[in-house]
Write a protein that holds these residues in place. Structure first.
Motif, PDB file in Angstrom:
ATOM      1  N   TRP A   1       0.778  -1.298  -0.039  1.00 37.82           N
ATOM      2  CA  TRP A   1       0.039   0.108   0.002  1.00 37.82           C
ATOM      3  C   TRP A   1       0.821   1.350   0.175  1.00 37.82           C
ATOM      4  O   TRP A   1       1.820   1.062   0.501  1.00 37.82           O
ATOM      5  CB  TRP A   1      -0.792  -0.070   1.231  1.00 37.82           C
ATOM      6  N   PRO A   2       0.414   2.413  -0.592  1.00 35.47           N
ATOM      7  CA  PRO A   2       1.189   3.580  -0.536  1.00 35.47           C
ATOM      8  C   PRO A   2       1.281   3.787   0.906  1.00 35.47           C
ATOM      9  O   PRO A   2       0.516   3.736   1.844  1.00 35.47           O
ATOM     10  CB  PRO A   2       0.213   4.561  -1.168  1.00 35.47           C
TER      11      PRO A   2
ATOM     12  N   GLU B   1       2.067   9.898   2.195  1.00 33.64           N
ATOM     13  CA  GLU B   1       2.826  10.093   0.853  1.00 33.64           C
ATOM     14  C   GLU B   1       2.088  10.808  -0.204  1.00 33.64           C
ATOM     15  O   GLU B   1       0.899  10.256  -0.543  1.00 33.64           O
ATOM     16  CB  GLU B   1       3.236   8.546   0.566  1.00 33.64           C
TER      17      GLU B   1
ATOM     18  N   GLU C   1       3.222   8.313  -3.762  1.00 31.92           N
ATOM     19  CA  GLU C   1       3.186   6.974  -4.151  1.00 31.92           C
ATOM     20  C   GLU C   1       1.759   6.465  -4.341  1.00 31.92           C
ATOM     21  O   GLU C   1       0.776   7.166  -3.960  1.00 31.92           O
ATOM     22  CB  GLU C   1       3.393   6.328  -2.676  1.00 31.92           C
ATOM     23  N   ALA C   2       1.511   5.740  -5.202  1.00 31.51           N
ATOM     24  CA  ALA C   2       0.346   5.016  -5.774  1.00 31.51           C
ATOM     25  C   ALA C   2       0.021   3.580  -6.100  1.00 31.51           C
ATOM     26  O   ALA C   2       1.190   2.940  -6.497  1.00 31.51           O
ATOM     27  CB  ALA C   2      -0.290   6.017  -6.908  1.00 31.51           C
TER      28      ALA C   2
ATOM     29  N   VAL D   1       5.533   9.695  -9.851  1.00 35.06           N
ATOM     30  CA  VAL D   1       4.959   8.785  -8.803  1.00 35.06           C
ATOM     31  C   VAL D   1       5.471   7.388  -8.703  1.00 35.06           C
ATOM     32  O   VAL D   1       5.531   6.691  -9.885  1.00 35.06           O
ATOM     33  CB  VAL D   1       3.155   8.792  -9.181  1.00 35.06           C
ATOM     34  N   ARG D   2       5.872   6.976  -7.466  1.00 37.57           N
ATOM     35  CA  ARG D   2       6.232   5.687  -7.390  1.00 37.57           C
ATOM     36  C   ARG D   2       5.200   4.549  -7.312  1.00 37.57           C
ATOM     37  O   ARG D   2       4.053   4.707  -6.309  1.00 37.57           O
ATOM     38  CB  ARG D   2       7.009   5.374  -6.225  1.00 37.57           C
TER      39      ARG D   2
ATOM     40  N   THR E   1       3.721   1.664  -5.885  1.00 40.61           N
ATOM     41  CA  THR E   1       4.035   0.647  -4.897  1.00 40.61           C
ATOM     42  C   THR E   1       3.279  -0.560  -5.036  1.00 40.61           C
ATOM     43  O   THR E   1       3.653  -1.808  -4.419  1.00 40.61           O
ATOM     44  CB  THR E   1       3.722   1.164  -3.585  1.00 40.61           C
TER      45      THR E   1
ATOM     46  N   MET F   1      -4.197   6.876  -4.148  1.00 38.74           N
ATOM     47  CA  MET F   1      -3.316   7.441  -3.263  1.00 38.74           C
ATOM     48  C   MET F   1      -3.864   7.725  -2.008  1.00 38.74           C
ATOM     49  O   MET F   1      -5.056   7.801  -1.779  1.00 38.74           O
ATOM     50  CB  MET F   1      -2.811   8.875  -3.987  1.00 38.74           C
ATOM     51  N   ASP F   2      -2.852   7.863  -1.111  1.00 38.51           N
ATOM     52  CA  ASP F   2      -3.212   8.026   0.365  1.00 38.51           C
ATOM     53  C   ASP F   2      -3.931   9.448   0.280  1.00 38.51           C
ATOM     54  O   ASP F   2      -3.395  10.429  -0.281  1.00 38.51           O
ATOM     55  CB  ASP F   2      -1.968   8.003   1.337  1.00 38.51           C
TER      56      ASP F   2
END
Ligand SMILES: Nc1ncnc2c1ncn2[C@@H]1O[C@H](COP(=O)(O)OP(=O)(O)OP(=O)(O)O)[C@@H](O)[C@H]1O
Ligand SMILES: [Mg+2]
Lengths: 792, 235
Positions: free
Chosen positions: A131-132, A136, A139-140, A169-170, A172, A202-203
């Motif tokens: 999970w992101p 963050e 992160e996605a 964007v990383r 994850t 995303m978070d």
């Protein structure tokens, strides 16, 4: 004393061995009928079950709504709407992902995830990765279908344009959710798109600041209390969200992915109810026919058993065992095959839909029903024949059947007799002497042809639909979508680009159309007065003019909303001056794909209170210049998307047509087995029935060739007269099937291709030829003395 | 005084074939006595097989009555007729009517398995001289051998009544005699009332009584003072 079967049981075993070829083919007919029935039934019910479990386990919402922006506190007000059990608010924003290579960047929907990723509704299924991180903003999770298409893996970094700024964007992990079984780009797309539409999760705390959505939401998922009325919940939610730019809540049935899934499952349902019953019915009819003839051949043996003092019940039991032997062998094979194929097909479709949970279940009711229907028909067929024989006194049944009364047949009386020679005359007379039997044989073969046609029908329908819709109705090969209303000048600029043969504009806007409490979101399409690229076609392929005024709607839309030409309908507009308007319906057109309204562009511009603007450009261009055009156009500000027709067709084929291919294959296989089984058994029974006659002919000096000609001639005539009615029955069955299925997204036109007809005829001809060769071999080995020595 | 085993009174049989009616029997009054050896003769089409079928419970007369001892066969249900055939009648058909998928022994077993006090199938086949052909199928036997299997099948149940429709029709002299000897022996040793249809006039010499049918009616009835043994019959 060692166990030994009774003499009667020995007869049973030897008789079964003696008709091994026939026994096997009859068993195969039963097996094909039953397994066709079971495969489709079990696949449908298993997929339904798997979908329900997926929806349940991942808490797919019941009601969905989007809005401009509302403070988080509004959630509580939605929770107090009667019927609402749970409300999950999200932030949903659109973005673009910059991918290597193609000019156009795919569209992305960014959805917020609650802390830890554990959404109370529309839960996300993490397929791989992690999970992101909490809070963050770079992160996605990425939608798995998109990742697969573009070969993106967990750990990769993507460039994403969010709110006008490019961010790295990383990724994850790869994920999906029940709301994206079909990746449907927002904006009422008709066809799923796994290539140019992605979802990023995303978070929420990391994502909200990017879009200035801290403490606010713009997307809601709602779960209803069991028994709550959807209509009331939708109205309640709309009431709460209205001041916040609510765009109207929708229920599950109109949730884009579920809408498509429902359509596909609906099609499967149609195939899993109507078609298997046709197959089973045909198999049952054929089994009935073949077994009754087989029993008829046993006439003198039945009589002899009776003369020796066997009771009717004992004789009946003997033949019941014989029939059941064949039927049970076929049933067992059918159930095993049905189970196996059903499981394989469930797996295939399950993976196709991306269901994480796959439950294959056949239950016992469907196999039992299949066996009872097919087996019952066989037993009934055998016993109608047996009852007729048992009703005769043994003396009568034992005596040879009274010599048949032959008479000149119609063609002979018309003077054709001399043309066909003595052998031809024998063929004609034999067929004419037993018109009922000839007719039944032909009907059996015709039904076999018909189910081969049915097996291929949906594939034909889909091909026709694609051809008509994508190539005849649309003559552009590239569509350019603008981000907003664009002056017509843009069209002239596109027309001047290299390779472009013709370009014209179109104005498309989405409205919600109401009729009473029913409504649908409908694209309204406005065409320029001199439109050349788009044509309005109905399901029969007839060209319809664009309306001079008012709106022409898809016939299906009229049906769904209960509106007809002459009516005025209320619509809410989303563009121009938002609000309500009234449209006059001036006609309907029986379109095959989608539900939309067509009108003049000038009228649509006026409706939206705007000048002469377009929202799309349709382009006819040399295929070699498509890539260059795309590259160039994507640099234009205001161009949202450039789509080539070939890519669209390819996607449609993958999503809808490929699903049919497997089904078509299985149905065609079963239909062919049934067809071959019938033709072969027909021929074999004919040999047994005419063995004596043919042996006598041989004794009289006719050659093998000549007697084969007589019998094969009969077979050939039966097959030939069966072909036209077979094709006709096949067509009628397809019309019937098409009538029982009615997804909103498309309708299945009953347009059977020449290949399908040709294929059905070929299957029968191949089966007939193979049977003829086997029969020929049988006749060559005809034991003249043996046949004539034992009477009957 | 021997009792009649079978009695017919006014038996007629009409075959309906579309519009055409064929009167095969026209009022036959007839008895078959206990232990009697009766020969039935008559021209082709005179109704011999038709009468025999009715006597054996394979067919019903159009009119008239048939009694087996006290039982009125013309009133018996199909079930009762089956029981009658099973327990009392041995048939030898003009066209052997063997089961093609069963061996000689199995064809005989077909009958011995369902009767009360049969002789073993092998023994019955030995009686007709087929002890070496037990496991052969009908298609592997000559016409005469097939007929002998049919005879074995008929006598194996030790019937009270033996009805034979041209038992020697297809046979050469030697196998014909074997068949006749067996029939004679069963008649003598078991006291089986026997009726034999034949076109071979010399066979009549074996009979205690000879009945001639003509055009569906009894034309003539003759008692033989002395019966010739089967072994002395020549044709
Ligand atoms: N099933 C039937 N349908 C119509 N007519 C029949 C049938 N069986 C017999 N007949 C007719 O009844 C008459 C008597 O036949 P039946 O078989 O009893 O003669 P038969 O004396 O046994 O002759 P054969 O010595 O040739 O065997 C004949 O005219 C025959 O054509
Ligand atoms: Mg006769």
């Amino acid at each position: 004393m060692r166990f030994s079967p009774s003499a009667l049981d020995r007869k049973l075993i030897r008789d079964l061995k003696g008709m091994l070829g026939q026994g096997i083919t009859i068993s195969l007919v039963v097996a094909a009928g039953i397994s066709g029935f079971l495969t489709l039934r079990a696949t449908y019910s298993s997929l339904l079950e798997s979908r329900d479990q997926y929806y349940e386990e991942y808490r797919f919402g019941d009601v969905f709504a989007q809005l401009d922006r509302a403070p988080e506190s509004v959630a509580e007000r939605m929770e107090s709407v009667p019927g609402v059990a749970l409300v999950h608010t999200r932030v949903a924003e659109s973005a673009r992902i910059l991918m290597e290579g193609p000019a156009q960047s795919p569209q992305a929907l960014i959805l917020s995830l609650p802390p830890g990723g554990d959404a109370p509704l529309n839960q996300v299924l993490l397929r791989e990765g992690r999970w992101p991180g909490a809070g963050e903003s770079d992160e996605a999770l990425l939608l798995d279908t998109f990742a697969e298409r573009w070969e993106v893996a967990a750990g990769d970094t993507l460039g994403v344009v969010m709110n006008g700024a490019l961010r790295s964007v990383r990724i994850t992990g790869l994920a999906t959710s029940p709301e994206f079984i079909y990746p449907m780009p927002p904006g009422g797309a008709l066809i799923p798109d796994d290539e140019r539409f992605a979802v990023l999760w995303m978070d929420r705390r990391g994502m909200a600041p990017i879009f200035r959505m801290e403490g606010a939401f713009n997307d809601v998922v709602v779960r209803m209390n069991p028994g709550a009325l959807e209509r009331e919940v939708l109205a309640g939610i709309d009431g709460v969200l209205e001041p916040y730019g609510g765009r109207g809540a929708v229920g599950r049935d109109l949730q884009p992915s579920n809408f498509i899934l429902d359509g596909e499952l609906e099609q499967l349902r149609q195939f899993s109810t109507v078609v298997p019953i046709i197959f089973l019915g045909v198999a049952a009819f054929l089994l009935n026919m073949v077994l009754s003839r087989l029993l008829h051949l046993q006439r003198t043996q039945v009589a002899a058993l009776k003369a020796l003092g066997y009771h009717d019940s004992e004789v009946g039991l003997h033949y019941l065992k014989m029939t059941l032997g064949v039927v049970i062998a076929g049933s067992v094979l059918g159930v095993v095959l049905g189970w196996y194929l059903g499981r394989a097909m469930t797996l295939f479709y399950g993976n196709f839909f991306g269901f994480p949970i796959l439950e294959f279940r056949m239950g016992w009711r469907a196999p039992l029903a299949g066996i009872l229907i097919a087996g019952g028909a066989g037993v009934i067929g055998a016993f109608t024949a047996l009852r007729k024989i048992l009703a005769l006194s043994p003396a009568e049944a034992m005596s040879p059947e009274p010599p048949a009364r032959y008479r000149p047949t119609l063609p002979e009386r018309m003077g054709l007799g001399r043309l066909v020679g003595p052998m031809g005359r024998m063929v004609l007379r034999e067929l004419g002497r037993r018109p009922l039997r000839t007719g039944l044989s032909a009907l059996g073969i015709a039904l076999a042809i018909a189910i081969v046609v049915v097996g291929r029908f949906s594939e034909d329908a889909m091909n026709y639909l694609m051809e008509e819709q994508f190539y005849r109705a649309w003559r552009e090969n590239v569509t350019v979508a603008f981000a907003g209303p664009t002056p017509e000048r843009a069209i002239r600029e596109i027309a001047a680009l290299p390779g472009v043969a013709h370009a014209e504009g179109m104005r498309v806007t989405s409205v919600r159309m109401y009729a009473g409490h029913r409504w649908r979101d409908v694209p309204l399409q406005g065409y320029p007065d001199e439109a050349r690229l788009r044509q309005l076609l109905d399901a029969d392929g007839r060209l319809r003019p664009f309306p001079d005024e008012g709106v022409v709607i898809t016939e299906k839309l009229g049906e769904v909303l209960g509106i007809a030409p002459g009516d005025s309908v209320r619509v809410t507009l989303r563009e121009g001056r938002p609000g309500e308007a009234t449209l006059r319906i001036t006609g309907t057109v029986d379109e095959m794909l989608g539900m939309q309204g067509h009108m003049r562009m000038s009228e649509l511009n006026a409706l939206l209170a705007e000048g002469p603007v377009v929202s799309q450009a349709l382009v006819q261009i040399d295929p070699r210049d498509v890539d260059a055009l795309e590259a160039r156009l994507m640099e234009w500000p205001g161009v949202l998307d450039v789509a080539s027709r070939d890519a669209l067709v390819e996607r449609f084929r993958e999503q809808s047509a490929e699903m049919l291919t497997v089904m078509t294959l299985i149905l065609t296989l079963f239909a062919s087995v049934i067809a071959a089984g019938v033709v072969y058994n027909n021929a074999r029974v004919a040999v047994s029935m005419r063995e004596r006659d043919l042996a006598s002919l041989r004794v009289l000096g006719f050659s093998r060739r000549e007697i084969s000609t007589v019998l094969l001639g009969e077979m050939g005539v039966q097959v030939l007269i069966a072909i036209p009615p077979g094709l006709w029955i096949g067509h009628r069955l397809c019309v019937w099937i098409a009538g029982t299925v009615d997804p909103e997204r498309y309708r299945l036109p009953v347009v059977l291709s020449a290949e399908t007809y040709g294929f059905a005829v070929s299957v029968i001809l191949v089966a007939a030829t193979a049977s003829a060769l086997l029969v020929r071999r049988k006749l060559d080995r005809l034991d003249l003395i043996g046949v004539l020595k034992t009477r009957e | 005084m021997p009792e009649p085993v079978l009695t017919t009174r006014g038996v007629t049989r009409i075959y309906e074939m579309g519009e055409i009616q064929v009167q095969a029997l026209r009022g036959v009054d007839f008895e078959l006595m206990e232990s009697e050896f009766l020969v039935l003769v008559g021209a082709s089409g005179s109704g011999k097989s038709t009468l025999m079928n009715i006597l054996g419970g394979l067919d019903r007369p159009t009119d008239g009555t048939v009694h087996f001892r006290d039982q009125e066969l013309t009133r018996a249900s199909d079930r009762e007729l089956t029981e009658y055939r099973r327990n009392h009648v041995g048939f030898i058909f003009q066209f052997y009517n063997l089961m093609p998928s069963l061996t000689a022994r199995e064809n005989v077993s077909l009958v011995t398995e369902i009767t009360r006090d049969p002789m073993p199938a092998d023994e019955a086949l030995a009686l007709v001289g087929l002890e070496h052909r037990l496991d052969h199928f009908p298609s592997q036997l000559s016409g005469g051998e097939q007929q002998r299997v049919a005879v074995a099948r008929a006598i194996a149940k030790r019937p009270e009544l033996l009805l034979c429709d041209e038992p020697t029709g297809a046979l050469d002299y030697r196998s014909g005699v074997v068949v006749l000897e067996v029939i004679e022996r069963v008649n003598r040793e078991l006291g089986t009332a026997t009726a034999v249809i034949t076109h071979n006039a010399p066979i009549s010499a074996m009979a205690s009584r000879v009945v001639t049918l003509h055009d569906g009616a009894i034309d003539e009835e003759r008692h033989n003072e002395a019966r010739a043994p089967a072994s002395e019959i020549r044709w």
